[in-house]
Design an enzyme around this catalytic site. Structure first.
Site, PDB file in Angstrom:
ATOM      1  N   GLU A 138     -24.744   7.347  31.157  1.00 48.83           N
ATOM      2  CA  GLU A 138     -23.608   7.365  30.453  1.00 48.83           C
ATOM      3  C   GLU A 138     -22.023   7.458  30.619  1.00 48.83           C
ATOM      4  OE1 GLU A 138     -23.470   8.580  25.210  1.00 48.83           O
ATOM      5  OE2 GLU A 138     -23.474  10.273  27.314  1.00 48.83           O
ATOM      6  N   GLY A 272     -21.874  18.306  30.325  1.00 49.38           N
ATOM      7  CA  GLY A 272     -22.786  19.997  29.277  1.00 49.38           C
ATOM      8  C   GLY A 272     -24.274  19.456  29.002  1.00 49.38           C
ATOM      9  N   ALA A 273     -24.943  18.481  29.478  1.00 50.67           N
ATOM     10  CA  ALA A 273     -26.050  17.625  29.090  1.00 50.67           C
ATOM     11  C   ALA A 273     -26.068  16.268  28.887  1.00 50.67           C
ATOM     12  CB  ALA A 273     -27.125  18.199  28.607  1.00 50.67           C
ATOM     13  N   MET A 274     -27.022  15.769  29.332  1.00 52.63           N
ATOM     14  CA  MET A 274     -27.396  14.289  29.150  1.00 52.63           C
ATOM     15  C   MET A 274     -28.867  14.038  28.298  1.00 52.63           C
ATOM     16  SD  MET A 274     -26.080  11.315  28.300  1.00 52.63           S
ATOM     17  CE  MET A 274     -27.411   9.707  28.214  1.00 52.63           C
ATOM     18  N   GLU A 275     -29.443  13.184  27.286  1.00 55.83           N
ATOM     19  CA  GLU A 275     -30.054  13.096  26.572  1.00 55.83           C
ATOM     20  C   GLU A 275     -30.775  11.993  26.422  1.00 55.83           C
ATOM     21  OE1 GLU A 275     -27.005  10.201  23.766  1.00 55.83           O
ATOM     22  OE2 GLU A 275     -26.934  12.340  26.075  1.00 55.83           O
ATOM     23  N   ASN A 276     -31.428  11.959  28.315  1.00 51.95           N
ATOM     24  CA  ASN A 276     -32.209  11.361  28.823  1.00 51.95           C
ATOM     25  C   ASN A 276     -33.382  11.243  27.619  1.00 51.95           C
ATOM     26  OD1 ASN A 276     -30.457  10.070  31.349  1.00 51.95           O
ATOM     27  ND2 ASN A 276     -30.628  12.029  32.410  1.00 51.95           N
ATOM     28  N   GLU A 307     -29.251  18.181  23.288  1.00 50.13           N
ATOM     29  CA  GLU A 307     -29.455  17.094  23.464  1.00 50.13           C
ATOM     30  C   GLU A 307     -30.850  17.038  22.307  1.00 50.13           C
ATOM     31  OE1 GLU A 307     -27.565  15.447  25.626  1.00 50.13           O
ATOM     32  OE2 GLU A 307     -26.334  17.101  25.396  1.00 50.13           O
ATOM     33  N   HIS A 310     -30.986  14.399  19.920  1.00 52.00           N
ATOM     34  CA  HIS A 310     -30.250  12.736  20.491  1.00 52.00           C
ATOM     35  C   HIS A 310     -31.695  12.339  20.646  1.00 52.00           C
ATOM     36  CE1 HIS A 310     -26.570  12.654  20.871  1.00 52.00           C
ATOM     37  NE2 HIS A 310     -25.694  13.629  21.781  1.00 52.00           N
ATOM     38  N   GLU A 329     -22.564  11.015  18.732  1.00 51.52           N
ATOM     39  CA  GLU A 329     -22.469  13.118  19.292  1.00 51.52           C
ATOM     40  C   GLU A 329     -22.459  13.518  18.123  1.00 51.52           C
ATOM     41  OE1 GLU A 329     -23.069  14.008  22.033  1.00 51.52           O
ATOM     42  OE2 GLU A 329     -23.072  11.672  23.551  1.00 51.52           O
TER      43      GLU A 329
END
Length: 862
Positions: A138, A272-276, A307, A310, A329
């Protein structure tokens, strides 16, 4: 030339022409342990082969696919070989003469590993010398790993085949298969967007479990590097995850939409994190190596739940274009906090206190910058969106969603969300799709609401207007709404908005402020009468926006302000305390409350504050107020008083408590006298003890860094501490300590490593910048104002976005609060011709100087 940019018009044109069906992506990562194929580049390369099938609406049409790669070896379109040197230019492969209907493209390229946290990041753990990889895509970085139509509304299925070194594990969006000859062949994903595809590879440690519901079993995995495995509290993480599954599936009335759910704690992660989809990456600082307060566990839990939310909002149903990034978000933020607040068995039912104290404060700060923008921002291209992950997108958006829930009703809100998911699963939507669903379930007309809340910028101020007779009986009560002028340079006009708020009445009972009444109502226009309160006896305190339902700055009437100033720590509930603290901080930033009075207020009430998250926020805010908002001639007096307070509170805190640890960190951040620094040294070498305080790895580094910044810890001492902690975290902490040393040589070395070289990994660069900027080294840092303006544009143009933004924001001379800094900034803005994104970041930093000057003047006049 587009460079790596993509405009919204180009994306819309491409979406009208193309429908993408499927990708097959074959990656050879077998050389990753050595850094690639040995081509001599800094981080190495890997072979990437992409086959993509897509339909064109027109015969003979032209389009393009995105790719960022050092070399392209082969491009085949519908079986015909194209000249790669001709068609691959400027991060795009030109596709001409498309067939009507089905087309097939094959691209063979060498793509590059990075150390910037973008694309495919490669990290070598100093503990085991093993390489660890993860992707971060992203906004537009899938194209760094495979050729892709890089926009969220061209969804497709993705099938990864990955060759990896012996003994590695490979994780992606689909369930992990058994490898054959170190080749991992994943099943195709459902239809998802490019930016949520993922690949994580390396000799990761893992723990596995399941979530069971209604006969369905969802595999759960948690991964981290082996060097962190001893610190991994997997059961606590699984507990929060299951709580989220339970609550979200009930509220969304839609089963978890993917085949498994892995959470991967990865190194040097920028966010912080990523919603893969099904493979969430999380910064591995959330695997706590040392004792932390409950506030840290709460923040981690919110990240985990954010996450997970998401997976439905963002992954199952995805925005059409990045102007709805805020909705993506904000929804995840709102629902994660709501899950913590309302889910049965939650450890953090006070999460709205944390939200008011941190998220809302961030939103108010962002909304008062010259770059403030409507929540639904105008995103014309990728450059726009890259600087738009801000306090408006996350915090103000979530605050306004909370207001929307109060406005339409929580049950009606989630009923609308349920209909939305069912109607748009695995598709793309616009804001109007969600609002239409909410109008159906609530019966509210949201068009006016949307126009005033989502399409305008700025904050409203709410004030009570109260008249009381001689007996203390209220004769009239109204809520006055103001729309202050937007900051200079901001676009738009101030506007009054509809608010759903509660008004709380509080009385002093046994020394405590107890809520004795509550009214909930709609506030609209300049003045809203509240006839329900007429004829009642005036309480000790009226608190507008009680329960923090709306997004607005709130001011207390004169009588309430007197009581709250004396008894702020005496509210029996944490949320009204947090709202009052936030209001006091906002007044300090607005130069309505002198910094010295803010310090006095905090010192009088913080000892009674039970919420550890609020305590830690107050620590940060007091330090910021003293560093930036206090009159320079009084600053040292204030810092001395605050440091004495931190030590007194540290010694008085319960042994082993969260408060003790928080006060130890606050003391370590500001110790200044020889006696105080001797105590830090004693705690570090064991000659001093404070009962119950564990001087563990992370606290030791806090002590070393302060001793380094004050000249008490030299290179030898820093190296000795690094020898005790020979980890990547230790390397970062040592880099901070070295850059913090109060010598011209240390500053020059730090500056050169960040600005004059681009070899530092993202996390180490961030650590060096953090050490370089020390609030009690203003004179030492003064020469770097001119150096900054000489270098920043070239840095911006030559580095990746994440690395350039770290430097542009982190090294701006924010501590040099003077008219000279404003003049230097203005001169640069007038002559440098920066990109819109860089101009925005510099203008935001300039606003900080302007605000600090006003606050210092107010403090000097006190």
């Amino acid at each position: 030339m587009p460079g790596t940019n993509l405009t919204r018009d180009e994306a819309q044109q491409r979406a009208r022409l193309l429908t993408v069906d499927a990708y097959e992506i074959d990656l050879d990562l077998s050389g990753a342990q050595e850094g690639g194929d040995g081509d001599g580049s800094d981080h190495g390369t890997f072979r990437s082969v992409t086959t993509v099938r897509f339909d064109s609406a027109e015969a003979g049409a032209d389009s393009f696919i995105d790719l960022v790669a050092p070399a392209v070896h082969e491009v085949q379109l519908n079986g015909e070989a194209l000249d790669a040197g001709e068609v691959f230019k400027d991060s795009r492969i030109a596709l001409t003469g498309l067939r009507a209907g089905r087309n097939e493209l094959r691209v063979v390229a060498d793509c590059a590993y990075t150390n910037t946290g973008e694309g495919l990041h490669r990290f070598v753990d100093p503990v085991d010398q093993q390489a660890y990889l993860y992707t971060q895509f992203e906004v537009p970085d899938a194209r760094r790993v495979y050729a892709s139509f890089e926009q969220p509304d061209l969804k497709a299925t993705f099938q990864f085949t990955v060759k990896a070194p012996e003994g590695w594990t490979v994780i992606s969006n689909s369930p992990t298969p058994e490898p054959s000859d170190n080749v991992w062949r994943f099943e195709p994903t459902p239809r998802i967007s490019t930016y949520i595809t993922a690949l994580i590879a390396g000799p990761y440690h893992s723990v596995h479990s399941t979530y069971e519901k209604d006969g369905r079993s969802v595999p759960l995995g948690i991964y981290c590097r082996p060097s962190l495995a001893e610190h991994l509290d997997a059961e606590q993480i699984f507990e929060v995850t299951r709580q989220g599954f339970e609550w979200f599936q009930e509220k969304f009335d839609y089963a978890y939409p993917f085949a498994k759910y892995d959470q991967l704690f990865v190194p040097e992660f920028n966010a912080g994190a990523m919603e893969n989809a099904g493979a969430v990456t999380i910064r591995d600082q959330y695997v706590f190596r040392s004792k932390v307060t409950d506030a840290a566990y709460e923040v981690r839990a919110e990240t985990i739940l954010h996450e997970l939310a998401h997976m439905w909002f963002g992954d199952l149903v995805t925005m059409e274009w990045w102007n709805d990034l805020w909705l993506n978000e904000s929804f995840a933020t709102y629902t994660s906090i709501a899950c913590q607040a309302y889910a049965p068995g939650s450890k953090w039912p006070h999460s709205w206190t944390t939200f008011a104290n941190s998220m809302k404060t961030w939103a108010y700060r962002q909304d008062q910058l010259p770059s403030t923008h409507p929540i639904m921002a105008e995103i014309n291209d990728l450059d726009d969106v890259l600087v738009n992950f801000d306090g408006i997108t996350y915090a103000k958006g979530a605050s306004v969603l909370k207001q929307l829930v109060a406005y339409v009703g929580m049950d009606e809100f989630f009923q609308g969300v349920q209909a939305y998911f069912k109607a748009h699963a695995f598709k793309n939507t616009r804001l109007s799709d969600l609002l239409g669903a909410l109008e159906e379930t609530s019966g509210r007309d949201l068009k006016t609401w949307s126009k005033k809340w989502l399409e305008t910028a700025g904050i409203n101020i709410l004030r009570p207007e109260i008249e009381v007779d001689a007996q203390g009986v209220i004769t009239s009560f109204a809520v006055k709404q103001e729309a202050p002028a937007l900051p200079p340079g901001a676009k738009g006009e101030p506007v009054l908005r509809p608010h759903r708020i509660a008004i709380g009445s509080y009385e002093l009972e046994g020394g405590k402020l107890v809520r004795t009444g509550r009214i909930e109502l709609d506030v609209d226009g300049a003045l809203t009468p509240v006839p329900q309160l007429a004829g009642t006896r005036r309480p000790a305190v009226f608190l507008l926006n009680d329960d923090d339902l709306s997004y607005a700055k709130v001011r207390l009437d004169e009588e309430s302000l007197k009581v709250v100033t004396e008894h702020l720590g005496d509210f029996t509930e944490s949320l009204p305390r947090a709202l009052s603290w936030a209001s006091a901080w906002d007044m300090t930033r607005d130069a309505e409350l002198p910094a010295r009075d803010y310090l006095a207020l905090v010192r009088s009430g913080i000892g009674k504050e039970s919420d550890i998250g609020v305590v830690q926020s107050l620590h940060r805010q007091v330090k910021l107020a003293l560093d930036l908002y206090a009159a320079p001639e009084w600053r040292e007096t204030g810092l001395a008083a605050w440091t004495a307070e931190t030590l007194e509170q540290l010694r008085a805190a319960e042994a082993g408590s969260d408060h003790q640890l928080a006060w130890a960190r606050a003391f370590a951040a500001s110790a200044r006298t020889d006696e105080q620094l001797d105590l830090l040294q004693g705690l570090l070498d064991g000659t001093e003890e404070i009962s119950g305080l564990a001087v563990d790895t992370e606290l030791r580094w806090s002590l070393v860094q302060r001793l380094a910044a004050t000249g008490r810890a030299d290179e030898k001492a820093i190296a000795a501490e690094l020898e005790r902690d020979k980890t990547s975290a230790g390397e970062r902490h040592a880099a901070t300590a070295r850059a913090a040393r109060p010598t011209a040589e240390a500053k020059a070395e730090a500056w050169a490593s960040v600005v004059e070289s681009d070899r530092l990994p993202n996390a180490v660069q961030e650590a060096v910048i953090g050490g370089f900027v020390q609030s009690d080294q203003r004179e030492l840092l003064a020469p770097y104002t001119a150096k900054y303006f000489d270098a920043v544009k070239d840095v911006w143009n030559s580095r990746s976005h994440e690395m350039a933004q770290q430097i542009a924001v982190g090294l701006y001379p924010a501590l040099q609060v003077s008219q000279e800094t404003l003049d230097a900034t203005d001169a640069w803005l007038a002559s440098a011709e920066p990109s819109a994104a860089l101009r925005r970041l510099i203008t935001e930093s300039r606003a900080g100087i302007e605000r600090a000057l006003k606050a210092q003047a107010a403090d000097a006049a006190a």
